[in-house]
Design an enzyme around this catalytic site. Structure first.
Site, short mmCIF file in Angstrom:
data_model
loop_
_atom_site.label_atom_id
_atom_site.label_comp_id
_atom_site.label_asym_id
_atom_site.label_seq_id
_atom_site.Cartn_x
_atom_site.Cartn_y
_atom_site.Cartn_z
N TYR A 145 0.83 -1.20 0.00
CA TYR A 145 0.00 0.00 0.00
C TYR A 145 0.87 1.26 0.00
O TYR A 145 1.70 1.44 0.90
CB TYR A 145 -0.91 -0.04 1.23
CG TYR A 145 -1.60 1.24 1.60
CD1 TYR A 145 -2.39 1.93 0.68
CD2 TYR A 145 -1.50 1.76 2.89
CE1 TYR A 145 -3.05 3.10 1.04
CE2 TYR A 145 -2.15 2.92 3.26
CZ TYR A 145 -2.91 3.60 2.33
OH TYR A 145 -3.56 4.75 2.69
N ASP A 230 -1.65 -6.49 9.27
CA ASP A 230 -2.70 -5.52 8.95
C ASP A 230 -3.83 -6.30 8.28
O ASP A 230 -3.70 -6.73 7.13
CB ASP A 230 -2.13 -4.45 8.03
CG ASP A 230 -3.12 -3.33 7.74
OD1 ASP A 230 -4.33 -3.60 7.67
OD2 ASP A 230 -2.68 -2.17 7.58
N ILE A 232 -7.16 -5.30 7.77
CA ILE A 232 -8.33 -4.42 7.60
C ILE A 232 -9.25 -4.89 6.48
O ILE A 232 -10.39 -4.43 6.39
CB ILE A 232 -7.91 -2.96 7.36
CG1 ILE A 232 -7.20 -2.77 6.03
CG2 ILE A 232 -7.04 -2.46 8.50
CD1 ILE A 232 -6.95 -1.30 5.68
N LYS A 272 -12.99 -0.71 5.57
CA LYS A 272 -13.15 -1.54 4.38
C LYS A 272 -14.32 -2.53 4.53
O LYS A 272 -15.17 -2.64 3.65
CB LYS A 272 -11.86 -2.30 4.09
CG LYS A 272 -10.62 -1.43 4.09
CD LYS A 272 -10.70 -0.26 3.11
CE LYS A 272 -9.44 0.58 3.16
NZ LYS A 272 -9.51 1.75 2.25
#
Length: 481
Positions: A145, A230, A232, A272
């Site tokens: 990202y 992570d 998410i 998300k």
């Protein structure tokens, strides 16, 4: 005398990345079906807008939650007053239960081990402050990202060392790549404090295999370092193989010593899975009491409002709703992803096989003039300004192979996505109709007359100069090592 701090005047925020500059182009000429049908369609923003109707339906049926009432009586004053930064107990309980439900209740989470933050951005940065000193390093698999260059590095001074992954195995993490990244950090005199993985991956749209997770766990165990997972996008998994949380692996590896349990940390948010990035709800989950205590103190710089916590505690406590939402949202994501993949296939463009996320990792290597990042940038410029689609080039995600792009599909209507596919298909057909290989000088500008030349000049004069210099320096540094 300097009037501003070094931090205020430094250029390490990452705002000059093509990832953010594509947004800038979109904001100056945004597509609208009625008022600006020839504008730029935003396909660079990973938002989930497919299930708002489910959320709105719940709000209609539960007016007390949105009106800040309990048993029909207003609690506005109670919520408006100062709240302890530990968070509302009812919300923390509802959140950890929702996290467990997404993971098929294969693992459970303790409410006392969670720290609320203003989104995942804050959660990741807070963990950097807790786990590392300025000048220390975290290893991240590529592509990753683009915002991590800001979130992890800008204010903390922590360095990112890439774990280079390639398309030869679907960009999966390998043991040699992990070791190479660790050795690269050592060669730069950087102390490695941990590995950060995004699972499911942004930008790949894939879940990590159990083999990859075991490799990472073996690696962080042998090196005595941290793992940040992570997660998410954990609720966006719509296909097989399913999602395996780092906490599930940790639970199954019950023979791990206590120190390993303390060195695995989860980042989560509702941006998300529920499509609520504007609510700014993030979380850190850790088994280390010292990390939880320190992160809780730091969270005072980015709290989640009491009103938000109250509303969402009621929503997430409604198990019938969460069960229906998770299932239906994943179904819609699968349908939308299939629509994009099949549409691109008809245009002669393939995608990495994916099973999660709000985007596809799209292979346009065959459309490049040559196998360079400069040619990737040229193609990206054409797609943004001539085709009218803001997508994210792989170089902004630190991909080592030119020609890959992240394309989002869940932040627009179905009709808008169909239009985007038609635009791209027309562009590819135009490229094929040109006999000479010099794409940049022969391609007809499909929408060129409809896009502002001033916007092009302002943004790309700035970006091309800064990015080309930065890319050359980065590549030189990489090859010299």
């Amino acid at each position: 005398m300097k009037m501003l701090s070094t931090k205020a005047t430094c250029n390490s925020h990452g705002q000059d990345s093509s990832y953010f500059l594509g947004w800038e182009a979109y904001e100056k000429n945004p597509f609208d079906e009625t008022s600006n049908p020839n504008g730029i369609i935003q396909m660079g923003l990973a938002e989930n807008q497919l299930s708002f109707d489910l959320l709105e339906s719940w709000l209609t049926k539960n007016p007390d939650a949105a009106s800040f009432k309990r048993d029909g009586k207003s609690i506005f004053r109670e919520l408006a007053l100062f709240q302890d930064y530990h968070g509302l107990p009812a919300f923390k309980k509802a959140l950890v239960e929702f996290m467990a439900e997404i993971r098929g209740n294969k693992v459970t989470f303790e409410a006392n081990n969670i720290v609320l933050t203003a989104g995942a951005t804050s959660a990741n940065e807070t963990l950097m402050f807790c786990l590392a000193e300025a000048g220390d390093a975290f290893l991240l698999p590529t592509p990753y990202y683009p915002g991590f260059d800001r979130d992890l590095k800008w204010r903390t001074g922590v360095e990112i060392v890439p774990i280079h992954c390639t398309s030869s195995n679907g960009f999966q993490v390998t043991q040699p790549a992990l070791e190479q990244a660790y050795q690269e950090a050592q060669a730069r005199n950087l102390r490695v404090k941990g590995v950060l993985v995004t699972n499911p991956s942004n930008p790949l749209g894939t879940t990590m295999t159990r083999n990859e997770l075991d490799l990472v766990f073996d690696f962080i165990t042998s090196k005595g370092i941290h793992l940040i997972s992570d997660e998410i996008y954990s609720g966006t998994v719509f296909g097989s193989p399913g999602f395996v949380s780092a906490m599930e692996v940790l639970k199954e590896r019950s023979n791990e010593d206590e120190e390993v349990w303390k060195r695995v940390h989860i980042v989560y948010s509702l941006s998300k899975d529920l499509g609520l990035p504007g609510f700014r709800v993030g979380a850190i989950y850790s088994n280390d009491e010292m990390v939880v205590a320190a992160a809780t103190k730091m969270s005072s710089f980015g709290l989640v409002s009491s009103q938000t916590q109250y509303l969402l505690s009621a929503m997430l406590s409604d198990k019938k709703f969460t069960r229906t939402y998770i299932s239906e949202n994943q179904k819609r994501l699968k349908q939308r992803q299939k629509m994009l993949v099949s549409g691109l296939e008809k245009a002669g463009i393939k995608c990495l096989e994916s099973n999660a996320g709000l985007f596809c990792w799209v292979d346009m290597r065959h459309l490049l003039e040559s196998d360079t990042f400069e040619c990737e940038l040229k193609l990206w410029k054409k797609i943004v300004y001539e085709v009218g689609l803001n997508i994210s080039p792989g170089s902004s995600c630190h991909c080592t192979e030119p020609g890959w792009f992240r394309v989002c599909f869940a932040n627009m209507s179905q009709s808008t996505l169909k239009l985007a596919i038609r635009r791209l298909k027309s562009f590819v057909q135009e490229l094929r109709s040109v006999s000479t290989p010099n794409v940049s000088t022969t391609t007809t500008n499909i929408h060129d007359s409809k896009f502002s030349k001033n916007i092009k000049k302002n943004i790309f004069t700035k970006w091309v100069f800064r990015q080309s210099v930065q890319d050359q320096a980065n590549r030189k540094l990489h090859y010299e090592r």
